[in-house]
Design an enzyme around this catalytic site. Sequence first.
Site, PDB file in Angstrom:
ATOM      1  N   LYS A 158      31.755  26.897  38.902  1.00 21.05           N
ATOM      2  CA  LYS A 158      32.134  28.057  38.099  1.00 21.05           C
ATOM      3  C   LYS A 158      32.878  27.615  36.828  1.00 21.05           C
ATOM      4  O   LYS A 158      33.260  26.439  36.706  1.00 21.05           O
ATOM      5  CB  LYS A 158      32.992  28.984  38.966  1.00 21.05           C
ATOM      6  CG  LYS A 158      32.221  29.594  40.156  1.00 21.05           C
ATOM      7  CD  LYS A 158      33.161  30.422  41.020  1.00 21.05           C
ATOM      8  CE  LYS A 158      32.416  31.197  42.092  1.00 21.05           C
ATOM      9  NZ  LYS A 158      33.350  32.039  42.889  1.00 21.05           N
TER      10      LYS A 158
ATOM     11  N   TYR B 221      25.904  39.163  41.968  1.00 16.90           N
ATOM     12  CA  TYR B 221      27.009  39.744  42.745  1.00 16.90           C
ATOM     13  C   TYR B 221      26.793  41.233  43.031  1.00 16.90           C
ATOM     14  O   TYR B 221      27.764  41.989  43.115  1.00 16.90           O
ATOM     15  CB  TYR B 221      28.325  39.544  41.996  1.00 16.90           C
ATOM     16  CG  TYR B 221      28.901  38.135  42.110  1.00 16.90           C
ATOM     17  CD1 TYR B 221      29.029  37.494  43.353  1.00 16.90           C
ATOM     18  CD2 TYR B 221      29.360  37.453  40.984  1.00 16.90           C
ATOM     19  CE1 TYR B 221      29.566  36.214  43.454  1.00 16.90           C
ATOM     20  CE2 TYR B 221      29.910  36.174  41.086  1.00 16.90           C
ATOM     21  CZ  TYR B 221      30.011  35.561  42.329  1.00 16.90           C
ATOM     22  OH  TYR B 221      30.558  34.297  42.438  1.00 16.90           O
TER      23      TYR B 221
ATOM     24  N   ASN C 256      38.117  30.008  42.161  1.00 17.09           N
ATOM     25  CA  ASN C 256      37.901  29.134  43.321  1.00 17.09           C
ATOM     26  C   ASN C 256      36.814  28.073  43.126  1.00 17.09           C
ATOM     27  O   ASN C 256      36.212  27.594  44.082  1.00 17.09           O
ATOM     28  CB  ASN C 256      37.683  29.969  44.590  1.00 17.09           C
ATOM     29  CG  ASN C 256      36.480  30.879  44.481  1.00 17.09           C
ATOM     30  OD1 ASN C 256      35.716  30.801  43.522  1.00 17.09           O
ATOM     31  ND2 ASN C 256      36.288  31.727  45.478  1.00 17.09           N
TER      32      ASN C 256
ATOM     33  N   HIS D 225      30.632  28.202  43.713  1.00 18.73           N
ATOM     34  CA  HIS D 225      29.894  29.196  44.486  1.00 18.73           C
ATOM     35  C   HIS D 225      28.933  28.463  45.415  1.00 18.73           C
ATOM     36  O   HIS D 225      28.371  27.439  45.034  1.00 18.73           O
ATOM     37  CB  HIS D 225      29.071  30.116  43.571  1.00 18.73           C
ATOM     38  CG  HIS D 225      28.072  30.938  44.333  1.00 18.73           C
ATOM     39  ND1 HIS D 225      28.432  32.081  45.015  1.00 18.73           N
ATOM     40  CD2 HIS D 225      26.745  30.746  44.579  1.00 18.73           C
ATOM     41  CE1 HIS D 225      27.359  32.570  45.628  1.00 18.73           C
ATOM     42  NE2 HIS D 225      26.321  31.777  45.379  1.00 18.73           N
TER      43      HIS D 225
ATOM     44  N   GLU E 296      19.082  34.030  45.574  1.00 18.74           N
ATOM     45  CA  GLU E 296      19.838  33.476  44.453  1.00 18.74           C
ATOM     46  C   GLU E 296      19.053  32.382  43.720  1.00 18.74           C
ATOM     47  O   GLU E 296      19.099  32.296  42.492  1.00 18.74           O
ATOM     48  CB  GLU E 296      21.178  32.924  44.955  1.00 18.74           C
ATOM     49  CG  GLU E 296      22.118  34.032  45.406  1.00 18.74           C
ATOM     50  CD  GLU E 296      23.375  33.514  46.099  1.00 18.74           C
ATOM     51  OE1 GLU E 296      23.582  32.286  46.145  1.00 18.74           O
ATOM     52  OE2 GLU E 296      24.153  34.356  46.595  1.00 18.74           O
TER      53      GLU E 296
HETATM   54  N1  UDP Z   1      36.693  37.142  44.494  1.00 19.95           N
HETATM   55  C1  UDP Z   1      37.841  37.520  43.806  1.00 19.95           C
HETATM   56  N2  UDP Z   1      38.824  38.209  44.477  1.00 19.95           N
HETATM   57  C2  UDP Z   1      38.714  38.517  45.802  1.00 19.95           C
HETATM   58  C3  UDP Z   1      37.548  38.143  46.495  1.00 19.95           C
HETATM   59  C4  UDP Z   1      36.550  37.453  45.810  1.00 19.95           C
HETATM   60  O1  UDP Z   1      37.969  37.256  42.620  1.00 19.95           O
HETATM   61  O2  UDP Z   1      39.625  39.140  46.351  1.00 19.95           O
HETATM   62  C5  UDP Z   1      35.646  36.413  43.769  1.00 19.95           C
HETATM   63  C6  UDP Z   1      35.677  34.909  44.099  1.00 19.95           C
HETATM   64  O3  UDP Z   1      35.341  34.210  42.905  1.00 19.95           O
HETATM   65  C7  UDP Z   1      34.573  34.785  45.131  1.00 19.95           C
HETATM   66  C8  UDP Z   1      33.557  35.795  44.594  1.00 19.95           C
HETATM   67  O4  UDP Z   1      34.364  36.869  44.147  1.00 19.95           O
HETATM   68  O5  UDP Z   1      34.086  33.470  45.221  1.00 19.95           O
HETATM   69  C9  UDP Z   1      32.544  36.271  45.587  1.00 19.95           C
HETATM   70  O6  UDP Z   1      33.193  36.770  46.716  1.00 19.95           O
HETATM   71  P1  UDP Z   1      32.604  36.514  48.186  1.00 19.95           P
HETATM   72  O7  UDP Z   1      33.370  37.373  49.117  1.00 19.95           O
HETATM   73  O8  UDP Z   1      31.114  36.652  48.141  1.00 19.95           O
HETATM   74  O9  UDP Z   1      33.063  35.009  48.468  1.00 19.95           O
HETATM   75  P2  UDP Z   1      32.295  33.597  48.468  1.00 19.95           P
HETATM   76  O10 UDP Z   1      30.928  33.812  49.082  1.00 19.95           O
HETATM   77  O11 UDP Z   1      32.231  33.138  47.028  1.00 19.95           O
HETATM   78  O12 UDP Z   1      33.161  32.688  49.293  1.00 19.95           O
END
Ligand code: UDP
Length: 161
Positions: free
Chosen positions: A20, A60, A123, A126, A137
Site C-alpha cells: 500500500k 473494496y 497497515n 493487502h 481481485e
Molecule cells: N481499515 C481501516 N480501519 C478499520 C478497518 C480496516 O482503515 O477499522 C482498512 C485497512 O487498510 C484494511 C482495509 O481497510 O487493510 C480492508 O479491511 P479488511 O477488514 O478487509 O482487512 P484486511 O483484509 O486488509 O486485513
Amino acid sequence: ALSAPQGLPDVRERTLIAVKPDGVQRRLVGRVIQRFEQRGFKLVGLKMLQVSEELLSQHYCELRMKPFYPSLLHYMTSGPVVVMVWEGHNVVQTTRMMVGHTNPVEARAGTVRGDFGIHVSRNVVHASDSLEGAKREIQLWFQGKELLNWDSCDQTITCEL
Ligand code: UDP
C-alpha cells in the site's frame, strides 16, 4: 509442466498482494517481496501504479458502508502502490498468515503488519482473504497477458506434494 500427482487435487493457486502507499513511501517494497520469495512462492505478476478511485471502489466494494471507507480511499490513492500476484500451494491462506491481523496491534511479530505496522489505517500491505476473493481481485487489477506462467527450477520442492 507442473501437474498434480494422480489422484490428488491440483492445489496450485494464486493470490493478490499489494504494498500500500505507506509501504511504498517507507521503502518496504523489497522486504515485502523477499518474504514471499523466501517462503517459496512464485511471483507471476508485478506492477506499480497510481490507483484510481474507480478501481478501489470495486476492490473494496464490501466495505462501502464502513465509517472508515472514505479515509481508506483517500489513503489508498495518496501515492503509488505495488501490486503482485503470487502462486503456490495454499498461497492465499499462507500469505494471509504472513501478512498478519488487519490491526497491527493484534498482528504477531514475524508478520508483515506485526513487524512494520502501527495503525490499522496504515497497515502496509493487502492480501486477498479467500480463493474467490483472490480470483476476483486478480481479474480486477491485472489483464491476463500481464500474468506470466513460468517454470521455476525448485517447483518440485515448493509446489508439488
Ligand atoms: N481499515 C481501516 N480501519 C478499520 C478497518 C480496516 O482503515 O477499522 C482498512 C485497512 O487498510 C484494511 C482495509 O481497510 O487493510 C480492508 O479491511 P479488511 O477488514 O478487509 O482487512 P484486511 O483484509 O486488509 O486485513
